[in-house]
Structures are given as structure tokens and as C-alpha cells.
Design an enzyme around this catalytic site. Structure first.
Site, PDB file in Angstrom:
ATOM      1  CE  LYS A 182      -2.497   2.944   2.911  1.00  0.00           C
ATOM      2  NZ  LYS A 182      -1.974   4.010   2.153  1.00  0.00           N
ATOM      3  CD  GLU A 258      13.114   4.346   7.682  1.00  0.00           C
ATOM      4  OE1 GLU A 258      12.987   5.341   8.445  1.00  0.00           O
ATOM      5  OE2 GLU A 258      13.079   4.406   6.454  1.00  0.00           O
ATOM      6  CB  CYS A 292      13.256   9.040   8.614  1.00  0.00           C
ATOM      7  SG  CYS A 292      11.630   8.723   7.995  1.00  0.00           S
ATOM      8  CD  GLU A 389      10.683  12.624  11.776  1.00  0.00           C
ATOM      9  OE1 GLU A 389       9.587  12.117  12.082  1.00  0.00           O
ATOM     10  OE2 GLU A 389      11.543  12.034  11.104  1.00  0.00           O
TER      11      GLU A 389
HETATM   12  C1  SIN Z   1      13.458   7.934   4.833  1.00  0.00           C
HETATM   13  O1  SIN Z   1      13.449   9.126   5.064  1.00  0.00           O
HETATM   14  O2  SIN Z   1      12.542   7.227   5.261  1.00  0.00           O
HETATM   15  C2  SIN Z   1      14.522   7.254   4.022  1.00  0.00           C
HETATM   16  C3  SIN Z   1      15.736   8.064   3.838  1.00  0.00           C
HETATM   17  C4  SIN Z   1      16.785   7.372   3.011  1.00  0.00           C
HETATM   18  O3  SIN Z   1      16.599   6.267   2.512  1.00  0.00           O
HETATM   19  O4  SIN Z   1      17.864   7.964   2.884  1.00  0.00           O
END
Ligand code: SIN
Length: 487
Positions: A182, A258, A292, A389
Site C-alpha cells: 500500500k 522504519e 527521516c 521531528e
Molecule cells: C526515509 O526518510 O525514510 C529514508 C531516507 C533514506 O533512505 O535515505
């Protein structure tokens, strides 16, 4: 979408289940907009629990055949998919800039980055070795084999509409698993284009199924509660990750999560300042700060603080904000109005607590979803902006006295995804890297991610690793075989 120069065979307005391109049973659709212009790009089906179950059934039926295909033959199909992605890289990059907003140089990079996982796992699937253990008694032998875990559910985000899909699907398929994916409803066209190429590559019916939906809660509930789904892989927020984690408890699924991050980017007095400034600009402003692993707080030691701030400001003011399709653009829009609202309120609250805006600080005249690259000084670790964040192009700068203080500040977060530090001291490199409570550490380096390395976090940033040989293990179970009666 018809007015664009993207190859029309890649523009799909249907989801893909059991080898068929299909609409939602309800007839409902999701509208997809270009964040740079606000233009409507197109619509995709808004599917729900019923279609999710159909996709699980398809993946489950395809499993018996797919797990029996040799790793070499699975690898050849993945390799064909990789070749097609490379052949269509410009189309995929353009499509991604249109729906996600990041500049073309970044989307071209992401397509290659995403493809690298497909290429890597096309090879790595052949290296799923078992083990033979020392015998516990003379009439027994003990060994283990690696087997595909089964049907995998993958829920992927909008910030990397291509690479987060390939980073999950490629190892799953290489391991012999089948998949229900998804993608984010903000960026479904990049996902469906990848699906179209997988179909062209000859990946068999039912092995990958893709449902598009805005009903994240309902679809997530079906994926987590169905006992045929043996693993869930999710990239997204910590809040949603925790919910999926708890919903997966009843069926004891294997999880790869993640989740969010709060990366410190630490610059010591003895750093190479040119490298640190260049690294900080990339780590902070890549994808308009929406990764992230983006630097969320920049920690600078007293002795070089003012010099760093002056050089960093000069570099940030070189960024060119605009529509990602313009070749000169280096900073695109953020994804939606909710992101603008969150970033603005974090900046305003930081100002109210004493932070100084020395660059940017508000939306940009390129359009309602553009935020000016922003630098805040006089930030403290206690401020909300250093704890949450940001997911936007805002760089809060915090001063520190010594290594102990930098370490305490860096680890003062429930997150543990990525951290970065710049120093020329060989001893500090080891001492500090080992003491940081993060899954990934960039040392005099701001770009961590690639297919050969294990990507993932600790603490509330998640569990499991993607990429590298560890990424394949996450889609496999170890089965112990005990052979007795040996004379
Ligand atoms: C992400 O922000 O989830 C992945 C970042 C990356 O793969 O460098």
C-alpha cells in the site's frame, strides 16, 4: 496527466491485484495534486478492506509457486525489472517530481537509488545460506535452512515514493515471499509506474499486489489482523508504527519498522568546516527536510559556532526555491498544507521561547506549499523544535561546550535513527560513534543510505534493517533440522 511527456504506459489510474489493473469496488477515487502548483494530476482507486483481502488472497495463492522458483530465476526477473527501471528513469523521475515536489536532480537520484536495491537483491537472493552446527551427540546432526517468511505487507511513505517500495519488495521477492503493497495516497503514481514495470518484467501474477487507498486505518487493520500475512514492513511515523506494532501482536507478525528520527548533526571545534557546512546543507535540506534521516538539530561547539553560522547562512542562501521541474531548482515544496502548518507553528513557538530567525522563517512566494530555507540560532535542547521531528527546511542551531555535553544532548531523545558528527580526531571518532544511541552514524559524511549498508534505527525509531544482507534475512525464517539415528 495526458499533457505530460511521461511515457503513457507508466501512467496508471488503477490498482494492481492478482495480475489485473482494477478500480475500487465502491467506485471511489483519490485525487492526486502537484504540491508545487496545486494542479490536479489525476485519480487512483480508493480501495478498502474488501480489496485488501482480495490482494492478500492473491499473494497467498501465488506463494506456493513463487517460493519454489529458484533464487537464480527469481534474481533474473528482478534483474529484468531493474533494467526496465533504468530504461525509464527519466519518466519515473519526472512523475515523482510532479506528485512529490522534490527537484528533478533529487528524483533522478532516487530512481537510481531505488533501482540499486532491485539490482542488489537480484544477486543477494542467491546468498541465503543455511548453517551446519557442531553435533551435540554422535548420532545427531544439527543444521538450519533459510526459508521465505510468506506473505508480506508493505506500507510505504510519500517522501521516497520509489525507493521505499523497492527497498522492501526487492528483498521480499528475492527471499521467495509474495507481497501486498500500500503506497502513500499522496504519491501513488510513482508506485503504480513501478508496478507497471514489474508486470512488464514478467514478475508472475499475484507475486506483487498493489492497492491504493486513503483508508489507512481500515486497510492497516486488515493487513495486521490477517494471519496469512506473516510480516509487515512499514516506513512512516512513530505514531502509526506503534499502532501497527500493537495491532500485529495477535498474529505475532515479524515486523520491520522504519519510523521517525531526530538526527543530531554535531560539529566539533576540530572539524573540517568546509566539509561540515556542505554536509549540513545536504543533511538538512535534502527533500526539503522531509526525510527521516534529515539533520533535525545542528549542534555546534563554542569555538567555531559563529564562523559555522556565518558560512552555513551564506550556503543556505544559495538554495533556489521553486518548482522541481525547473532545472535550476534545489529546494521544492513540502507535501501539503498540514506540513506547512506544523513547520510554521514549530518555528513560531521556538521564536516565542527565544530562538532567533537569521534566515527565512516563513512561507516562500513560490507558492502556498513552499517554506523558505530557515535557520534558527539560540536554540536550546529543551525547546520543542529540538525534540520533535520537523520534517521541513528548518535548521535549529544549538551551541555546546564539550564532548560530554554534545553526547548528552544528542542522546536526549526517544528516537534513534541517524546521527552525524564532524571531527578530525581519530580517537573521538571511535569514542563518540560507539556512545551515540542511533542505528546509523555519519562520520564526516552526510549521506548514509545505499543498498549495501544496513538502514534502520533503535529506540522508538524502529526495528529491523533494510538493505545489505541483513535486509534479506528480515524476509526469511530460520528452520532448524535435527537429524538423528546416525550410526
Ligand atoms: C526515509 O526518510 O525514510 C529514508 C531516507 C533514506 O533512505 O535515505
Amino acid at each position: 496527466m495526458s499533457s505530460l511527456s511521461v511515457n503513457s504506459s507508466l501512467i496508471k489510474d488503477s490498482a494492481y491485484i492478482n495480475g489485473l489493473w482494477c478500480q475500487a469496488e465502491s467506485g471511489r477515487t483519490i485525487k492526486v495534486f502537484n504540491p508545487a502548483t496545486g494542479d490536479l494530476l489525476g485519480q487512483v482507486p480508493d480501495m478498502g478492506p474488501a480489496e485488501t483481502l482480495t490482494a492478500i488472497e492473491a499473494a497467498h495463492s501465488a506463494l506456493t509457486h513463487w517460493r519454489a522458483v529458484t533464487p537464480k530465476a527469481r534474481g533474473q526477473l528482478l534483474r529484468r525489472w531493474f533494467d526496465l527501471i533504468i530504461e525509464h528513469q527519466d519518466d519515473l523521475a519526472q512523475l515523482m517530481t510532479l506528485e512529490q515536489g522534490k527537484p528533478l536532480f533529487e528524483t533522478r537520484g532516487e530512481v537510481l537509488y531505488g533501482a540499486s536495491y532491485v539490482e542488489w537483491y537480484a544477486e543477494e537472493g542467491k546468498r541465503a545460506y543455511g548453517k551446519i552446527f557442531a553435533a551435540s551427540s554422535s548420532d545427531k546432526r544439527a543444521l538450519s535452512i533459510q526459508q521465505p517468511i510468506g506473505v508480506v505487507a508493505a506500507i510505504t511513505p510519500w517522501n521516497f515514493p520509489n525507493a521505499m517500495i523497492t527497498r522492501k519488495i526487492a528483498p521480499a521477492l528475492a527471499a521467495g515471499c509474495t507481497v501486498v503493497v500500500k503506497p502513500s495516497e499522496e504519491t501513488p503514481f510513482s508506485a503504480l509506474a513501478l508496478m507497471a514495470l514489474a508486470e512488464q518484467a514478467g514478475i508472475p501474477v499475484g507475486v506483487i499486489n498493489m492497492i491504493t487507498s486513503s483508508q489507512a486505518v481500515e486497510v492497516g487493520a486488515v493487513l495486521t489482523q490477517d494471519s496469512r500475512v506473516r510480516k509487515l514492513s512499514f516506513t512512516g511515523s512513530t505514531r502509526v508504527g506503534k499502532l501497527l506494532y500493537s495491532q500485529s501482536a495477535d498474529t505475532v507478525k515479524k515486523l520491520s519498522l522504519e519510523l521517525g528520527g531526530n538526527a543530531p548533526f554535531i560539529i566539533f571545534d576540530d572539524a573540517d568546516l568546509d566539509a561540515a557546512v556542505a554536509g549540513a546543507v545536504i543533511a538538512k535540506f535534502r527533500n526539503a527536510g522531509q526525510t527521516c534521516v534529515c539533520a533535525n538539530r545542528i549542534l555546534v561547539q563554542d569555538g567555531i559556532h559563529d564562523e559555522f553560522v556565518a558560512r552555513f547562512k551564506a550556503a543556505v542562501e544559495q538554495l533556489i526555491v521553486g518548482n522541481g521541474l525547473a532545472p535550476s531548482t534545489t529546494l521544492g515544496p513540502v507535501i501539503n498544507q498540514a506540513a506547512i502548518d506544523k513547520i510554521t507553528s514549530l518555528v513560531r513557538r521556538a521564536q516565542a521561547q527565544g530562538a532567533q530567525v537569521i534566515s527565512g522563517g516563513q512561507t516562500h512566494n513560490a507558492g502556498p506549499l513552499f517554506f523558505s530555507p530557515t535557520i534558527l540560532t539560540q536554540v536550546s535542547q529543551q525547546m520543542e523544535i529540538a525534540q520533535q521531528e520537523i520534517f521541513g527546511p528548518v535548521a535549529p542551531i544549538i551551541r555546546f561546550k564539550d564532548e560530554a555535553e554534545a553526547l548528552a544532548m544528542a542522546n536526549d531523545t526517544p528516537y534513534g535513527l541517524a546521527a552525524y558528527f564532524y571531527t578530525e580526531s581519530h580517537s573521538r571518532i571511535w569514542r563518540f560513534a560507539e556512545a551515540l544511541e542511533f542505528g546509523m552514524v555519519g562520520i564526516n559524511e552526510s549521506i548514509l543510505s545505499n543498498e549495501i549498508a544496513p538502514f534502520g534505527g533503535v529506540k522508538e525509531s524502529g526495528q529491523g534493517r533494510e538493505g545489505s544482507s541483513l535486509g534479506l534475512d528480515d524476509y526469511m525464517e530460520t528452520k532448524y533440522l535435527c537429524m538423528g539415528g546416525i550410526r
